[in-house]
Design an enzyme around this catalytic site. Structure first.
Site, short mmCIF file in Angstrom:
data_model
loop_
_atom_site.label_atom_id
_atom_site.label_comp_id
_atom_site.label_asym_id
_atom_site.label_seq_id
_atom_site.Cartn_x
_atom_site.Cartn_y
_atom_site.Cartn_z
N SER A 71 12.26 79.23 59.56
CA SER A 71 13.15 79.28 60.22
C SER A 71 13.25 80.23 61.42
O SER A 71 12.78 81.36 61.08
CB SER A 71 14.84 79.05 59.78
OG SER A 71 14.51 77.96 58.69
N1 SAM Z 1 13.47 78.64 53.65
C1 SAM Z 1 12.22 78.32 54.36
C2 SAM Z 1 11.70 79.46 54.95
O1 SAM Z 1 12.25 80.61 54.97
O2 SAM Z 1 10.39 79.69 55.36
C3 SAM Z 1 12.27 77.48 55.65
C4 SAM Z 1 12.20 75.92 54.94
S1 SAM Z 1 11.86 74.82 56.08
C5 SAM Z 1 12.86 74.79 57.30
C6 SAM Z 1 12.55 73.61 54.96
C7 SAM Z 1 11.88 73.30 53.47
O3 SAM Z 1 12.49 72.46 52.84
C8 SAM Z 1 10.51 72.73 53.64
O4 SAM Z 1 9.31 73.60 53.11
C9 SAM Z 1 10.45 71.33 52.92
O5 SAM Z 1 9.52 71.00 52.06
C10 SAM Z 1 11.65 71.67 52.00
N2 SAM Z 1 12.15 70.58 51.60
C11 SAM Z 1 12.78 69.46 52.00
N3 SAM Z 1 13.47 68.60 51.13
C12 SAM Z 1 13.39 69.17 49.96
C13 SAM Z 1 13.92 69.06 48.77
N4 SAM Z 1 14.44 67.86 48.62
N5 SAM Z 1 13.66 69.82 47.66
C14 SAM Z 1 13.08 70.97 47.93
N6 SAM Z 1 12.69 71.40 49.15
C15 SAM Z 1 12.84 70.51 50.28
#
Ligand code: SAM
Length: 229
Positions: A71
């Site tokens: 993000s």
């Molecule tokens: N916090 C992260 C960073 O600092 O890089 C950014 C995360 S990215 C915007 C959102 C993440 O949520 C992705 O890696 C995606 O694979 C994960 N995601 C989506 N649905 C999910 C779920 N049900 N459980 C765990 N992770 C999930």
């Protein structure tokens, strides 16, 4: 900031972090000094691929592996600030991604439990935490929409992907006095919501503004085939 600026700072890129904090965080509404200190400390360029490192401190989200994103710095700071963390807090994060936001939170709270659905991302994030000495972060691969029952309750929960609604499992795993921050809305456009659970278990919901996150995919999120990713 001219391009040559990068070449002057070979020593951990502190000057770039200071620039990011001054121009993107302090100039907006980030006032929590714990957030500012954490953003000044964690080396964001080490959470992206080498070909993206030059962009790591710019005011933008960036692509990471598995078609996901790290993000925008301001959004990471905004969410961290909204969690109102204390150094004694136990935190759950859903969506480890690159590991950057977990690293930011780990400087402000006692322990971070973070869940990622993609094996590869969880593995890379864990390697980063180990190599950078972040010892208070535990990573798990799984569906974060169900929370992490064995470790509950949590003083704060951060969801870094956008869901259609607030998963009831996360509300249940929030401690009295706890704060949950989650993007909720359509697949591509959401509002960042903060839910506070009072000591008498009442829920108070606030809208912190419009955001755009990748979809939260899981049992209490979007269906994988509709959402992609
Ligand atoms: N916090 C992260 C960073 O600092 O890089 C950014 C995360 S990215 C915007 C959102 C993440 O949520 C992705 O890696 C995606 O694979 C994960 N995601 C989506 N649905 C999910 C779920 N049900 N459980 C765990 N992770 C999930």
């Amino acid at each position: 900031m001219g391009k040559d600026y990068w070449k002057d700072d070979l020593n951990g890129r502190e000057a770039e972090r200071e620039w990011m904090v001054r121009t993107q965080l302090r100039s907006r509404d980030i006032t929590d000094e714990a957030v500012i200190q954490s953003m000044l400390t964690v080396p964001r360029h080490r959470y992206v691929n080498e070909d993206k490192q030059e962009l790591a401190y710019y005011d933008t989200a960036l692509e990471i592996e598995a078609e996901q994103t790290i993000s925008q710095p301001y959004i990471v700071a905004l969410m961290a600030q909204a969690l109102e963390l204390k150094t004694s807090d136990k935190v759950l994060e859903i969506g480890t991604g690159s590991g950057y936001s977990a690293a930011i939170l780990s400087r402000m709270a006692k322990r971070i439990h973070t869940i990622e659905r993609h094996n590869l991302l969880a593995h890379l994030a864990e390697e980063r935490f180990n190599s950078q000495g972040y010892e208070n972060i535990e990573v798990r691969v799984g569906d974060g929409t169900l929370g992490w029952t064995e470790k509950a309750p949590f003083d704060a929960i951060l969801v870094t992907a956008g869901g259609p609604e607030i998963p009831d499992s996360l509300i249940e795993q929030l401690a009295p006095g706890g704060r949950l921050v989650i993007p909720v809305g359509k697949k591509e456009d959401q509002h960042l919501l903060r839910v506070k659970k009072t000591l008498s278990n009442e829920l108070i919901e606030e809208d912190l503004g419009a955001v755009r996150f990748v979809p939260l995919i899981g049992t209490k999120g979007w269906n994988e085939t509709e959402a992609g990713g």
